[in-house]
Design a protein around this motif. Structure first.
Motif, PDB file in Angstrom:
ATOM      1  N   THR A  12       0.851  -1.184   0.000  1.00 55.39           N
ATOM      2  CA  THR A  12       0.000   0.000   0.000  1.00 55.39           C
ATOM      3  C   THR A  12       0.886   1.233   0.000  1.00 55.39           C
ATOM      4  N   ARG A  13       0.802   2.057  -1.012  1.00 52.83           N
ATOM      5  CA  ARG A  13       1.627   3.254  -1.094  1.00 52.83           C
ATOM      6  C   ARG A  13       1.232   4.239   0.007  1.00 52.83           C
ATOM      7  N   LEU A  14       2.225   4.734   0.718  1.00 50.37           N
ATOM      8  CA  LEU A  14       1.957   5.655   1.807  1.00 50.37           C
ATOM      9  C   LEU A  14       2.183   7.088   1.350  1.00 50.37           C
ATOM     10  N   ARG A  15       1.284   7.975   1.766  1.00 51.21           N
ATOM     11  CA  ARG A  15       1.468   9.388   1.449  1.00 51.21           C
ATOM     12  C   ARG A  15       2.593   9.966   2.287  1.00 51.21           C
ATOM     13  N   ALA A  16       2.648   9.581   3.537  1.00 50.58           N
ATOM     14  CA  ALA A  16       3.687  10.057   4.438  1.00 50.58           C
ATOM     15  C   ALA A  16       4.543   8.871   4.842  1.00 50.58           C
ATOM     16  N   LEU A 393      16.155  11.003  12.301  1.00 52.08           N
ATOM     17  CA  LEU A 393      15.444  11.817  13.285  1.00 52.08           C
ATOM     18  C   LEU A 393      13.969  11.450  13.325  1.00 52.08           C
ATOM     19  N   SER A 394      13.386  11.563  14.515  1.00 54.87           N
ATOM     20  CA  SER A 394      11.945  11.445  14.692  1.00 54.87           C
ATOM     21  C   SER A 394      11.490  12.606  15.566  1.00 54.87           C
ATOM     22  N   GLY A 395      10.215  12.941  15.468  1.00 55.02           N
ATOM     23  CA  GLY A 395       9.683  14.034  16.270  1.00 55.02           C
ATOM     24  C   GLY A 395       8.184  13.943  16.391  1.00 55.02           C
ATOM     25  N   SER A 396       7.628  14.732  17.268  1.00 58.70           N
ATOM     26  CA  SER A 396       6.193  14.683  17.520  1.00 58.70           C
ATOM     27  C   SER A 396       5.372  15.209  16.349  1.00 58.70           C
ATOM     28  N   GLN A 397       6.001  15.926  15.418  1.00 61.08           N
ATOM     29  CA  GLN A 397       5.273  16.516  14.301  1.00 61.08           C
ATOM     30  C   GLN A 397       5.636  15.895  12.957  1.00 61.08           C
ATOM     31  N   ARG A 398       6.357  14.756  12.954  1.00 61.16           N
ATOM     32  CA  ARG A 398       6.853  14.252  11.682  1.00 61.16           C
ATOM     33  C   ARG A 398       6.926  12.738  11.665  1.00 61.16           C
ATOM     34  N   ARG A 399       7.030  12.181  10.475  1.00 62.26           N
ATOM     35  CA  ARG A 399       7.400  10.787  10.284  1.00 62.26           C
ATOM     36  C   ARG A 399       8.919  10.689  10.360  1.00 62.26           C
ATOM     37  N   PRO A 400       9.478   9.515  10.663  1.00 64.69           N
ATOM     38  CA  PRO A 400      10.937   9.397  10.725  1.00 64.69           C
ATOM     39  C   PRO A 400      11.580   9.795   9.404  1.00 64.69           C
ATOM     40  N   GLY A 401      12.691  10.507   9.476  1.00 62.78           N
ATOM     41  CA  GLY A 401      13.384  10.954   8.278  1.00 62.78           C
ATOM     42  C   GLY A 401      14.880  10.965   8.475  1.00 62.78           C
ATOM     43  N   VAL A 402      15.611  11.162   7.377  1.00 64.97           N
ATOM     44  CA  VAL A 402      17.068  11.183   7.399  1.00 64.97           C
ATOM     45  C   VAL A 402      17.535  12.586   7.024  1.00 64.97           C
ATOM     46  N   ARG A 419       8.104  15.038   3.875  1.00 67.31           N
ATOM     47  CA  ARG A 419       8.034  16.369   4.453  1.00 67.31           C
ATOM     48  C   ARG A 419       7.249  16.335   5.761  1.00 67.31           C
ATOM     49  N   ASP A 420       7.542  17.266   6.647  1.00 65.22           N
ATOM     50  CA  ASP A 420       6.856  17.291   7.936  1.00 65.22           C
ATOM     51  C   ASP A 420       5.354  17.475   7.771  1.00 65.22           C
ATOM     52  N   GLU A 421       4.949  18.278   6.798  1.00 64.62           N
ATOM     53  CA  GLU A 421       3.518  18.545   6.626  1.00 64.62           C
ATOM     54  C   GLU A 421       2.757  17.327   6.110  1.00 64.62           C
ATOM     55  N   ASP A 422       3.493  16.282   5.697  1.00 69.53           N
ATOM     56  CA  ASP A 422       2.838  15.071   5.215  1.00 69.53           C
ATOM     57  C   ASP A 422       2.662  14.019   6.305  1.00 69.53           C
ATOM     58  N   ALA A 423       2.974  14.376   7.557  1.00 64.62           N
ATOM     59  CA  ALA A 423       2.876  13.393   8.634  1.00 64.62           C
ATOM     60  C   ALA A 423       1.457  12.862   8.774  1.00 64.62           C
ATOM     61  N   VAL A 424       0.464  13.730   8.607  1.00 67.00           N
ATOM     62  CA  VAL A 424      -0.940  13.336   8.700  1.00 67.00           C
ATOM     63  C   VAL A 424      -1.705  14.050   7.590  1.00 67.00           C
ATOM     64  N   PRO A 425      -2.921  13.583   7.261  1.00 69.54           N
ATOM     65  CA  PRO A 425      -3.730  14.296   6.265  1.00 69.54           C
ATOM     66  C   PRO A 425      -3.999  15.725   6.698  1.00 69.54           C
ATOM     67  N   PRO A 426      -4.229  16.624   5.750  1.00 72.27           N
ATOM     68  CA  PRO A 426      -4.473  18.027   6.087  1.00 72.27           C
ATOM     69  C   PRO A 426      -5.699  18.190   6.987  1.00 72.27           C
ATOM     70  N   GLY A 427      -5.676  19.205   7.823  1.00 70.06           N
ATOM     71  CA  GLY A 427      -6.836  19.551   8.639  1.00 70.06           C
ATOM     72  C   GLY A 427      -6.723  19.190  10.098  1.00 70.06           C
ATOM     73  N   ARG A 428      -5.840  18.245  10.445  1.00 67.42           N
ATOM     74  CA  ARG A 428      -5.688  17.898  11.862  1.00 67.42           C
ATOM     75  C   ARG A 428      -4.220  17.645  12.151  1.00 67.42           C
ATOM     76  N   PRO A 429      -3.481  18.679  12.542  1.00 62.63           N
ATOM     77  CA  PRO A 429      -2.048  18.517  12.788  1.00 62.63           C
ATOM     78  C   PRO A 429      -1.793  17.604  13.978  1.00 62.63           C
ATOM     79  N   PRO A 430      -0.615  17.024  14.053  1.00 63.13           N
ATOM     80  CA  PRO A 430      -0.288  16.171  15.194  1.00 63.13           C
ATOM     81  C   PRO A 430      -0.322  16.957  16.498  1.00 63.13           C
ATOM     82  N   VAL A 431      -0.645  16.260  17.573  1.00 65.81           N
ATOM     83  CA  VAL A 431      -0.666  16.874  18.897  1.00 65.81           C
ATOM     84  C   VAL A 431       0.741  16.820  19.472  1.00 65.81           C
TER      85      VAL A 431
END
Length: 688
Positions: A12-16, A393-402, A419-431
């Motif tokens: 399954t292709r992942l957006r983030a 790196l990992s963070g509360s606002q992102r998927r793991p990245g290099v 990209r950090d903005e792709d961590a979740v679908p638009p409209g509900r940012p990570p807590v």
């Protein structure tokens, strides 16, 4: 809950997508890494400064570790056939050709990746001998999902494999019977009712070999240990005379220096749990740099001066912090610049130091140079050519990245990381979580991270899920958790604490749950739930508990030790009876776990008292158990027997078995199914 199955398409292709565990080639222009953009963690490679990525292994077997050879000719990696816990080590050319198995082709054995020889002529591999299965215990080989070219010989599907559809099965409300294939009158582990299960599965020797990836030279045995809990080659001296090994059970790891000629040990020192890559030789082989907590509360950087025979002359502390553990240790390509990642209450702080600075002793370091980080947690640091490092790196606002750090001045995200903005679908940012501090009933300081559901007033009591991490020697970190995001979207708060036994809070905290101290860990869960009510604020009438692995065990335990505290629980790959766990787990895991829980022969009464099954009559609330079908760390029978016993007592209990998964769920479709099933369950029992 109706029967549920995963999608038929495993990819399954992942957006983030996430990228992690990088390893660079010799000049640092290209990196190999693990990425789940195809729905499962696979081996990819790309230029560091380009978004042109290439898939090096299209198999659906999850990849665990990656290491590019120093001469740039090979990439070695560890994969888990069928998604289970048995692993094998493979190698492939950087262009994707020449793929072959180096070790672990036998589906009943496992192989683990070690270090490369500095000239790239061989890679160290740990091979675990196949365990002997006692009567009454079944051992199912993982199915062969490899390509038809014969890359994965020897693995065979289970007899019922062809008759199954989908990737998960949820058992409905029908009562459980004996384990499949068990004779009448047998218990869940296949032994006759009333008889003791075997103390542990026999076997479990670990051997370390040097293997030529070109296949021109025979493997060289470096060392072998019977009844070993762990054994990994972390570094070879440049002249090849010495090997640095990490060995021992959880909570009692040690660094061992051995001569390669006769495997004689010349030096040993306790080292911290956590990252297995514990140290490195200096270029001249006269200094051994170690990440160790020997005779210390927190892990520090130690410098061990060695003589010509590899024996220690003296040991000194090269870098330390009073309240933080040295979590990761890596060296730049020149072997003189060390990257130190410190764990400061769950958040990483990275700094660079020069070893052997001018005017200092050979075991000294220069002044530390902090390197600012764009996200909260560093999971890996590796050299990437002259003057450059690769950071995962990992963070509360992102998927793991290099990211790559150039000259220790700035960091830049690689183009192939999400990209950090792709961590979740638009409209509900990570807590973004907030830290909470509390004190256990016996005075021990505890802490955790609280996630508040969006849109809820600050003082409004909320249904809350207490999420307990695995290990127990893991630590809750402020990184993006898709499960938490799913629960928060259903209007549920999440409090994720570190109970005693967790890493990141010092050696005394890690050891505070040993043996009978585990009863105090059960009390920690109740104390954390109470603090979530007073500081969250969580609704005391709508609390739930869940967690994976050791967190699953704590979930089972919390539901029977604190039967009136929680409305429900979800135990993921958790132990329900420590005696049957020791009888069914891998031998090297049993060797390692005995130090933490108790010995399966000498401490049987303690293990029985610590087992949730011993108090199953106290269970009063619904429970969902989730398990991977190929889990050999904690066999699925641990969940089955708890669910069976709950149903026999009239308690609503269900079991979700995820197909093609082991102890950690790796496939995108299964992970998504698990998150939705868990959130549905919690929403029904906390909001319904």
């Amino acid at each position: 809950m109706p029967e549920a199955v995963g999608p038929a398409d495993a990819v399954t292709r992942l957006r983030a997508h996430g990228c992690w565990y990088p390893s660079a080639d010799a000049d640092g222009t290209h990196a190999a890494f693990i990425c789940d953009r195809g729905g499962v963690p696979q081996l990819w490679a790309a230029p560091v400064g380009s978004d042109e990525v290439r898939l090096l292994d299209s198999s659906p077997d999850p990849v665990k570790e990656v290491s590019w050879s120093p001469d740039g000719r090979w990439i070695a990696y560890t994969a888990a056939p069928g998604g289970g816990e048995h692993t094998r080590v493979l190698c492939v050319r950087p262009d994707g050709t020449g793929r072959r198995i180096l070790a672990g082709a036998d589906p009943a054995s496992s192989a683990y990746l070690g270090c490369w020889a500095h000239d790239g002529s061989a890679v160290a591999v740990t091979v675990a001998d196949p365990a002997t299965v006692p009567p009454g215990l079944s051992q199912q080989p993982a199915p062969d999902h490899g390509p038809a070219d014969g890359l994965y010989p020897g693995a065979r599907p289970r007899p019922d494999w062809a008759d199954r559809d989908g990737h998960a099965t949820l058992l409905g409300p029908a009562a459980h019977g004996p384990a499949p294939g068990a004779a009448p009158g047998t218990g869940p582990d296949g032994t006759p009712d009333g008889t003791a299960a075997p103390a542990a599965r026999p076997g479990g020797g670990l051997s370390v070999y040097l293997i030529d990836p070109d296949g021109l030279a025979s493997p060289v045995l470096l060392t072998r240990e019977t009844h070993a809990a762990s054994l990994r080659a972390c570094d070879l001296s440049r002249d090849g005379r010495f090997v640095l090994l990490r060995r021992g059970p959880r909570g009692r790891r040690e660094a061992v220096l051995r001569r390669t000629a006769d495997s004689a040990a010349t030096f040993a020192l306790p080292v911290a749990d956590g990252d297995p890559w514990i140290g490195r030789f200096s270029r001249d082989g006269r200094t051994l740099w170690l990440r160790s907590d020997a005779d210390r509360e927190h892990a520090a950087l130690l410098a061990v001066a060695l003589d010509d025979d590899g024996r220690p002359q003296h040991t000194s502390v090269a870098a330390e912090r009073d309240t933080s553990d040295l979590e990761l240790l890596a060296f730049a390509q020149d072997g003189r610049t060390a990257a130190l990642s410190w764990n400061a209450q769950g958040v990483s702080e990275l700094e660079l130091v020069e070893t052997f600075p001018t005017g200092h002793a050979p075991d000294g370091t220069g002044p530390a140079r902090p390197l600012p980080l764009p996200h909260e947690v560093v999971t890996r640091v590796t050299a990437a050519g002259a003057g450059r490092l690769l950071l995962a790196l990992s963070g509360s606002q992102r998927r793991p990245g290099v990211w790559w750090a150039h000259e220790g001045v700035s960091t830049l995200r690689t183009p192939w990381s999400a990209r950090d903005e792709d961590a979740v679908p638009p409209g509900r940012p990570p807590v973004r979580p907030v830290p909470l501090r509390l004190t256990a009933r016996d005075g021990l300081p505890l802490s955790g991270w609280y996630y508040r559901a969006p849109g809820r007033a600050p003082d409004e009591p909320a249904p809350c899920v207490i999420h307990l991490h695995g290990g127990p020697e893991e630590q809750e970190r402020p990184v993006f958790h898709p499960l938490y995001h799913e629960l928060l979207g259903r209007g549920l708060d999440v409090f994720a604490p570190d109970v005693r036994g967790s890493l990141g809070h010092g050696r005394s905290f890690v050891d505070a749950d040993l043996g009978a101290g585990r009863f105090a860990a059960f009390a920690d869960v109740a104390d954390c739930a109470a603090h979530a009510v007073t500081a969250g604020p969580a609704d005391p009438t709508r609390l739930a508990v869940m967690g994976p692995s050791y967190g699953g065990y704590l979930t089972f335990a919390s539901l029977v030790w604190h039967p009136d505290l929680f409305r429900t629980g979800i135990a993921v790959c958790g132990m329900s009876d420590l005696l049957t766990f020791f009888a069914g787990t891998e031998p090297w895991i049993a060797e390692s776990a005995a130090h933490k829980y108790g010995h399966p022969e000498r401490d049987r009464e303690l293990l029985r008292a610590l087992s949730p099954m011993s108090r199953i009559e106290a269970l009063r609330v619904p429970v969902l158990a989730v398990h991977g079908e190929h889990d050999t760390n904690v066999p699925p029978g641990e969940s089955r027997q708890f669910v069976r016993a709950a149903r026999e007592r009239g308690i609503h209990a269900e079991l979700l078995i995820l197909r093609d998964e082991g102890h950690d769920f790796q496939r995108a479709d299964n992970r998504r199914l698990f998150r939705r099933a868990a959130a549905d369950w919690m929403e029904r029992h906390l909001l319904g």
